[in-house]
Design a protein around this motif. Structure first.
Motif, mmCIF file in Angstrom:
data_model
loop_
_atom_site.group_PDB
_atom_site.id
_atom_site.type_symbol
_atom_site.label_atom_id
_atom_site.label_comp_id
_atom_site.label_asym_id
_atom_site.label_seq_id
_atom_site.Cartn_x
_atom_site.Cartn_y
_atom_site.Cartn_z
ATOM 1 N N HIS A 80 0.813 -1.223 0.000
ATOM 2 C CA HIS A 80 0.000 0.000 0.000
ATOM 3 C C HIS A 80 0.842 1.266 0.000
ATOM 4 N N GLY A 81 2.114 1.154 0.355
ATOM 5 C CA GLY A 81 2.952 2.344 0.387
ATOM 6 C C GLY A 81 4.081 2.192 1.382
ATOM 7 N N ASP A 82 4.824 3.294 1.563
ATOM 8 C CA ASP A 82 5.950 3.303 2.492
ATOM 9 C C ASP A 82 5.513 3.686 3.898
ATOM 10 N N MET A 83 4.553 4.583 3.972
ATOM 11 C CA MET A 83 4.036 5.062 5.254
ATOM 12 C C MET A 83 2.544 5.328 5.114
ATOM 13 N N ALA A 84 1.873 5.373 6.250
ATOM 14 C CA ALA A 84 0.442 5.677 6.256
ATOM 15 C C ALA A 84 0.146 6.598 7.427
ATOM 16 N N THR A 85 -0.805 7.497 7.227
ATOM 17 C CA THR A 85 -1.217 8.367 8.326
ATOM 18 C C THR A 85 -2.717 8.242 8.563
ATOM 19 N N ASN A 86 -3.091 8.277 9.824
ATOM 20 C CA ASN A 86 -4.497 8.179 10.239
ATOM 21 C C ASN A 86 -5.120 9.553 10.435
ATOM 22 N N ALA A 87 -4.435 10.619 9.997
ATOM 23 C CA ALA A 87 -4.838 11.995 10.310
ATOM 24 C C ALA A 87 -6.321 12.254 10.025
ATOM 25 N N ALA A 88 -6.761 11.898 8.832
ATOM 26 C CA ALA A 88 -8.148 12.180 8.457
ATOM 27 C C ALA A 88 -9.127 11.411 9.324
ATOM 28 N N MET A 89 -8.766 10.185 9.691
ATOM 29 C CA MET A 89 -9.670 9.354 10.481
ATOM 30 C C MET A 89 -9.861 9.901 11.895
ATOM 31 N N VAL A 90 -8.778 10.356 12.520
ATOM 32 C CA VAL A 90 -8.890 10.812 13.910
ATOM 33 C C VAL A 90 -9.390 12.252 14.014
ATOM 34 N N LEU A 91 -9.286 13.019 12.910
ATOM 35 C CA LEU A 91 -9.704 14.431 12.977
ATOM 36 C C LEU A 91 -11.111 14.660 12.440
ATOM 37 N N ALA A 92 -11.660 13.691 11.716
ATOM 38 C CA ALA A 92 -12.947 13.894 11.042
ATOM 39 C C ALA A 92 -14.069 14.253 12.020
ATOM 40 N N LYS A 93 -14.221 13.465 13.065
ATOM 41 C CA LYS A 93 -15.337 13.707 13.999
ATOM 42 C C LYS A 93 -15.209 15.049 14.712
ATOM 43 N N PRO A 94 -14.056 15.356 15.361
ATOM 44 C CA PRO A 94 -13.961 16.660 16.023
ATOM 45 C C PRO A 94 -14.019 17.834 15.041
ATOM 46 N N ILE A 118 -10.917 15.397 4.234
ATOM 47 C CA ILE A 118 -9.680 15.837 4.905
ATOM 48 C C ILE A 118 -8.477 15.171 4.247
ATOM 49 N N ALA A 119 -8.596 13.869 3.978
ATOM 50 C CA ALA A 119 -7.483 13.119 3.404
ATOM 51 C C ALA A 119 -7.107 13.661 2.027
ATOM 52 N N GLU A 120 -8.085 13.999 1.215
ATOM 53 C CA GLU A 120 -7.801 14.513 -0.131
ATOM 54 C C GLU A 120 -7.118 15.874 -0.064
ATOM 55 N N ASP A 121 -7.578 16.748 0.833
ATOM 56 C CA ASP A 121 -6.930 18.055 0.987
ATOM 57 C C ASP A 121 -5.497 17.888 1.484
ATOM 58 N N LEU A 122 -5.312 16.978 2.459
ATOM 59 C CA LEU A 122 -3.984 16.755 3.014
ATOM 60 C C LEU A 122 -3.063 16.156 1.955
ATOM 61 N N SER A 153 4.029 9.942 -3.895
ATOM 62 C CA SER A 153 2.586 9.763 -4.112
ATOM 63 C C SER A 153 1.868 9.769 -2.780
ATOM 64 N N ALA A 154 0.607 10.193 -2.825
ATOM 65 C CA ALA A 154 -0.245 10.223 -1.634
ATOM 66 C C ALA A 154 -1.630 9.766 -2.062
ATOM 67 N N ASP A 155 -2.015 8.568 -1.651
ATOM 68 C CA ASP A 155 -3.265 7.962 -2.116
ATOM 69 C C ASP A 155 -4.228 7.758 -0.954
ATOM 70 N N VAL A 156 -5.468 8.192 -1.163
ATOM 71 C CA VAL A 156 -6.509 8.000 -0.157
ATOM 72 C C VAL A 156 -7.087 6.598 -0.323
ATOM 73 N N ALA A 157 -7.189 5.871 0.767
ATOM 74 C CA ALA A 157 -7.692 4.498 0.724
ATOM 75 C C ALA A 157 -8.847 4.343 1.695
ATOM 76 N N GLY A 158 -9.829 3.497 1.288
ATOM 77 C CA GLY A 158 -10.949 3.195 2.182
ATOM 78 C C GLY A 158 -11.674 4.457 2.614
ATOM 79 N N PRO A 159 -12.058 4.517 3.886
ATOM 80 C CA PRO A 159 -12.840 5.663 4.367
ATOM 81 C C PRO A 159 -12.016 6.934 4.557
ATOM 82 N N GLY A 160 -10.669 6.832 4.491
ATOM 83 C CA GLY A 160 -9.891 8.050 4.674
ATOM 84 C C GLY A 160 -8.457 7.858 5.107
ATOM 85 N N PHE A 161 -7.965 6.638 5.032
ATOM 86 C CA PHE A 161 -6.538 6.429 5.313
ATOM 87 C C PHE A 161 -5.723 7.027 4.173
ATOM 88 N N LEU A 162 -4.553 7.533 4.507
ATOM 89 C CA LEU A 162 -3.711 8.161 3.502
ATOM 90 C C LEU A 162 -2.389 7.412 3.422
#
Length: 581
Positions: free
Chosen positions: A43-57, A65-69, A81-90
């Protein structure tokens, strides 16, 4: 160089930009935003959960959020490359230049590559082994010794000021039993026939102690009543047993900073002082405990005792510290000992116990919490049993010890390096099978061999390169042109190298040195995979005939692997192999 920390910082900076542009609320807390290796490397070299943990607050859809980030991150040259996967993993892929930078950093920093300042300015006490001084260390102590020592080294690696400590249990009745057992050997040294009753220590290891006592005092104690010799023999025997234990530990490469005597707590006011500290907090009282579960009224005699309100700090029941006859319980000196650690200014305490001490965890954590007003955390690590096998059969007990397999039995069979590595191939709270035949096997299934073989292979390349007149000093390799390292198997090695600083911090934070052993096996696997591909594809070989510059680039990658293997094995207390025989 911690590449994960670097990219994490980039993610946070870009989230800040989104806030400044009004695309994210200003009051968002980024504390739970993480950058980690993806579960699936495809899936890539690294992944961030930023969009998932920030969406609700933030009151936004995670994908938005993931697409903007992702758009912001792609503006940085480090992100390929930066690819959005599933509900918002990056999922992120980094440019090959970042992996080359990791190789260069490992060569430039050397032993410092991967070290951390995570624990800087903090003091930690790691207490381990702490066996009763009644005989040689057995295989259970071996696992605790290796785990505790590796944990101490790991914490030092991530910046803590570490004290390695051994608590000598020389204040209880078992030391009187030791003295009586030594006295029997002393009489035996004088030619008397003796019998070892149940409850004494019949092991042959006390023969030398009895003979040494004879050499020390002659016939002064022969046929004398116990009150004449018990105290002196107890002290003599304890000192000799601790000499034996120190020697056992040294054979395993374990050296303590502090040996703390339980006996020093008695008659010195230290126990009273510790309990007074609890009493001043309103945590000591006179009371009667409920009968233990499973006891009938006929089995139970209610009696008033001095109790510690350990339930105020998470324990299941309050614990007695003084018996109805006025003597201390076993718990009282343990409280005093940990009180002493706290007064010595430690910021963190770690105790390594055998699995049979599981019932002690809550009461000790309660005591330390109360004594330090919850300022000093206590982590208790339990080491599960080790089962020994040889020739497919359970390994028999030591004749010298009489009842168990000793630490020296194990070390003498396979050596300290193999012993230490194998003891860390399972998490401390998982049972461990130690097969003497398998741990000496030269195969991929033996992690000790596999890691050492990787180190030895690289060293063989370095020797051949020097014979060919190629400069392979680290300073030279660090300046090599690494742009040609683009093959997937080469980049896989560099990616694994990049995980080392993050993994060392994670292992230090969780107090899990087995993570280091697991990581080293994975790194060795990637190195072996590259080596084996080179057998089929000459362009991937480390030594390129008539092309010193390309050789230096490829050797730089290989050499950076041994830099990390050396550091990892150093944490485990294992000497890297220069060659395999």
């Amino acid at each position: 160089m911690n590449l994960f920390t670097e990219i994490h910082g980039l993610v946070l900076a870009e989230l800040g930009r989104l806030q400044a542009e009004g695309k994210l609320p200003e009051a968002l807390d980024f504390a739970n935003v993480a950058v980690e290796p993806p579960r699936d490397p495809a899936h890539g070299d690294m992944a961030t959960n930023a969009a998932m943990v920030l969406a609700k607050p933030a009151g936004l859809q995670p994908r938005a959020i993931a697409e903007d980030l992702a758009a912001r991150l792609l503006e940085d040259d480090r992100i390929e490359s930066a690819d959005v996967a599933g509900p918002g993993f990056l999922n992120l892929r980094l440019s090959s230049g970042m992996w080359h930078a990791v190789v260069r950093a490992a060569l430039q920093d050397g032993e410092a590559f991967g070290r951390s300042a995570m624990g800087a300015g903090k003091k930690v006490n790691v207490e381990y082994v702490s066996a009763n001084p009644t005989g040689p260390l057995h295989v259970g102590h071996t696992r605790g010794a290796v785990f505790g020592d590796a944990l101490a080294s790991l914490l030092d690696y991530v910046g803590y000021e570490v004290t390695r400590e051994y608590y000598i249990n020389d204040g209880g009745a078992q030391v009187d039993v030791l003295a009586r057992s030594v006295y029997l050997r002393y009489l035996e040294a004088h030619g008397q026939a003796v019998a070892f009753e149940d409850g004494t220590y019949p092991g042959d290891y006390l023969i030398e102690v009895g003979e040494a006592l004879k050499a020390e005092v002659g016939a002064a104690y022969v046929d004398q009543p116990e009150d004449v010799w018990l105290a002196e023999v107890r002290s003599f025997a304890t000192d000799r047993m601790m000499d034996l234990i120190r020697d056992d530990l040294k054979s395993l490469g374990v050296e303590m900073d502090v040996f703390f005597s339980e006996k020093s707590l008695y008659g010195t006011g230290l126990i009273e002082k510790a309990l007074k500290s609890l009493e001043d907090r309103g945590l000591i009282y006179e009371g009667v405990l409920e009968p233990p579960k499973g006891k009938t009224p006929e089995d139970w005699e209610p009696r008033e005792q001095t109790l510690f309100r350990s339930t105020d700090y998470g324990d299941d029941v309050d614990r007695p510290v003084k018996k109805s006859d006025g003597s201390w319980t076993y718990f009282a000196p343990d409280i005093a000992y940990h009180y002493d650690k706290i007064t010595r200014g430690f910021d963190k305490l770690i105790d390594v116990f055998g699995a049979d001490h599981g019932g002690y965890v809550k009461r000790m954590k309660a005591a330390v919490g109360a004594l330090s007003d919850n300022r000093v955390p206590l982590d208790i690590k339990l080491c599960q049993l080790v089962k020994l096998y040889k020739n497919g059969e359970p390994f028999k007990m030591s004749k010298r010890a009489g009842t168990f397999v000793t630490l020296r039995d194990v070390v003498d069979q396979v050596g300290p390096d193999v012993t230490r590595f194998v003891m860390l191939t399972r998490k401390n709270d998982a049972p461990l099978d130690f097969d003497f035949d398998k741990v000496l096997e030269q195969s991929k299934d033996n992690p000790v061999f596999y890691v050492q073989y990787a180190n030895a292979r690289v060293n063989s390349v370095l020797r051949k390169a020097r014979e060919a007149g190629i400069d392979v000093e680290d300073a030279t390799l660090a300046k090599a042109d690494l742009s040609g390292l683009v093959h997937e198997v080469e980049l896989a090695v560099a990616r694994k190298l990049a995980e080392w600083p993050r993994m060392a911090e994670l292992a230090g934070r969780t107090h899990e040195p087995h993570r280091v052993a697991f990581y080293l096996y994975d790194l060795a696997s990637d190195l072996h995979a590259l080596w084996n591909r080179g057998n089929d594809e000459p362009a991937l070989r480390f030594l390129q005939e008539d092309n010193p510059a390309t050789s230096q680039a490829k050797i730089a990658l290989a050499r950076s692997v041994t830099v990390v293997i050396s550091s990892g094995l150093g944490i485990l207390g294992v000497t890297p192999a220069e060659e395999m025989r």
